[in-house]
Design an enzyme around this catalytic site. Structure first.
Site, PDB file in Angstrom:
ATOM      1  N   ASN A  10       0.875  -1.174   0.000  1.00  0.00           N
ATOM      2  CA  ASN A  10       0.000   0.000   0.000  1.00  0.00           C
ATOM      3  C   ASN A  10       0.911   1.223   0.000  1.00  0.00           C
ATOM      4  OD1 ASN A  10      -1.739   2.085   0.504  1.00  0.00           O
ATOM      5  ND2 ASN A  10      -2.405   1.351   2.520  1.00  0.00           N
ATOM      6  N   LYS A  12       0.208   4.260  -0.271  1.00  0.00           N
ATOM      7  CA  LYS A  12      -0.398   5.461   0.336  1.00  0.00           C
ATOM      8  C   LYS A  12      -0.113   6.685  -0.553  1.00  0.00           C
ATOM      9  CE  LYS A  12      -0.262   3.209   4.810  1.00  0.00           C
ATOM     10  NZ  LYS A  12      -0.160   3.313   6.263  1.00  0.00           N
ATOM     11  N   HIS A  97      -9.507   1.105   5.037  1.00  0.00           N
ATOM     12  CA  HIS A  97      -8.239   1.384   5.734  1.00  0.00           C
ATOM     13  C   HIS A  97      -8.496   2.358   6.878  1.00  0.00           C
ATOM     14  CE1 HIS A  97      -4.164   2.586   6.606  1.00  0.00           C
ATOM     15  NE2 HIS A  97      -3.778   1.504   5.964  1.00  0.00           N
ATOM     16  N   GLU A  99      -6.916   4.779   7.876  1.00  0.00           N
ATOM     17  CA  GLU A  99      -6.702   6.198   7.547  1.00  0.00           C
ATOM     18  C   GLU A  99      -7.938   6.786   6.872  1.00  0.00           C
ATOM     19  OE1 GLU A  99      -2.955   5.553   5.576  1.00  0.00           O
ATOM     20  OE2 GLU A  99      -2.104   4.987   7.513  1.00  0.00           O
ATOM     21  N   GLU A 169      -5.200  -4.906  10.594  1.00  0.00           N
ATOM     22  CA  GLU A 169      -4.217  -3.852  10.816  1.00  0.00           C
ATOM     23  C   GLU A 169      -4.541  -3.123  12.113  1.00  0.00           C
ATOM     24  OE1 GLU A 169      -2.221  -2.588   6.857  1.00  0.00           O
ATOM     25  OE2 GLU A 169      -3.961  -1.332   7.162  1.00  0.00           O
ATOM     26  N   GLY A 175       2.572   2.410  10.888  1.00  0.00           N
ATOM     27  CA  GLY A 175       3.507   3.519  10.763  1.00  0.00           C
ATOM     28  C   GLY A 175       4.221   3.871  12.054  1.00  0.00           C
ATOM     29  N   SER A 214       3.547  -1.935  10.413  1.00  0.00           N
ATOM     30  CA  SER A 214       5.000  -1.971  10.654  1.00  0.00           C
ATOM     31  C   SER A 214       5.646  -3.294  10.266  1.00  0.00           C
ATOM     32  CB  SER A 214       5.316  -1.608  12.109  1.00  0.00           C
ATOM     33  OG  SER A 214       4.890  -0.278  12.395  1.00  0.00           O
TER      34      SER A 214
HETATM   35  P1  13P Z   1       3.126   0.536   7.649  1.00  0.00           P
HETATM   36  O1  13P Z   1       3.638  -0.753   7.059  1.00  0.00           O
HETATM   37  O2  13P Z   1       3.854   1.742   7.121  1.00  0.00           O
HETATM   38  O3  13P Z   1       3.045   0.476   9.141  1.00  0.00           O
HETATM   39  O4  13P Z   1       1.604   0.703   7.113  1.00  0.00           O
HETATM   40  C1  13P Z   1       0.736  -0.363   7.232  1.00  0.00           C
HETATM   41  C2  13P Z   1      -0.494  -0.052   6.480  1.00  0.00           C
HETATM   42  O5  13P Z   1      -1.275   0.799   6.865  1.00  0.00           O
HETATM   43  C3  13P Z   1      -0.731  -0.796   5.236  1.00  0.00           C
HETATM   44  O6  13P Z   1      -2.028  -0.586   4.763  1.00  0.00           O
END
Ligand code: 13P
Length: 256
Positions: A10, A12, A97, A99, A169, A175, A214
């Site tokens: 992903n 982002k 997600h 976010e 997740e 992150g 992560s």
């Molecule tokens: P990270 O791997 O940067 O922690 O992000 C995970 C994520 O949100 C994947 O959708």
């Protein structure tokens, strides 16, 4: 029963045209010989055209997207439809997600509608679920993931998860550099599979449950030793071809 793992990147809100081409060229070199693991990338939707061209002529890396909207055409300013994603060869579509749940106030019900739209279009939903840090500390993890799953199970039935992907997740792990431990993640993955099994054991047995939060080249292999962790949804580490390739190959090896 054997499930083929799936590792998805992903990206982002990262990259540009040149970065998209370069990263995909790197991934194609690193991953050319991968057979035992599904691989997908979700660049920003702006760069699906560049990604489609860069991925042409190979079948290891599939294309995906980070989101989709509900309507297929018409007066819906700014929206992106399932049909548009299909037009670029995108297959694995991330929905729900954290976010988007947080910054765009997307509800469980709205995300379930996106799930339905993807199934109608013949695309693969990658449904993200997971609890926040405070929910985790309050012992609400199972209640939260149940509620997020039930929004789909109660409206579309367990069969909707045939061929679909779930990404667990935990929000506190995204992150932060603080991944769930393999044992912590396994416990929630087993709960998620068990929750679906209450409706259909056959559907639960085949559904891919990825872990996300992560995941990196140093911790992936240990996560994949767990029986209910069927791959990963990778953020930061998916932006570097060598690190992402290590994660893919770790999944391939662990699930061989
Ligand atoms: P990270 O791997 O940067 O922690 O992000 C995970 C994520 O949100 C994947 O959708």
């Amino acid at each position: 029963m054997a499930r083929r793992p799936l590792v998805m990147g992903n990206w982002k809100l990262n990259g540009n045209k040149a970065f998209t081409k370069e990263l995909i060229e790197g991934l194609k070199k690193e991953l050319a010989d991968v057979k035992g693991c599904g691989v997908a990338i979700a660049p920003p939707v702006m760069y699906l055209a560049e990604a489609e061209v860069a991925l042409a002529g190979q079948d290891v890396i599939a294309l995906g997207s980070q989101n989709v909207d509900l309507n297929v055409s018409g007066a819906f300013t700014g929206d992106i439809s399932t049909e548009m994603l299909k037009d670029f060869g995108a297959k694995y579509i991330i929905i729900g997600h954290s976010e988007r749940r947080t910054y765009h106030k997307e509800s469980d019900e709205f995300i379930a509608k996106k799930f339905a739209a993807l199934k109608t279009a013949g695309l693969v939903p990658v449904l993200c679920i997971g609890e926040t840090e405070s929910e985790n500390e309050a012992g609400q993890t199972e209640a939260v993931v149940s509620r997020q799953l039930d929004a789909v199970l109660d409206t579309l039935g367990a069969e909707a998860f045939n061929g679909a992907v779930i990404a667990y997740e935990p929000v506190w792990a995204i992150g932060t550099g603080k991944s769930a431990t393999p044992a912590q993640a396994q416990a929630v993955h087993a709960f998620i599979r068990g929750h679906i099994a209450k409706k259909s054991q056959a559907v639960a047995d085949q559904v891919i449950i990825q872990y996300g939060g992560s995941v990196n080249d140093a911790n992936a292999a240990e996560l994949f030793t767990q029986p209910d962790i069927d791959g990963a949804l990778v953020g930061g580490a998916s932006l570097k071809a060598p690190a992402f390739a290590v994660i893919v190959k770790a999944a391939e090896k662990a699930k061989a």
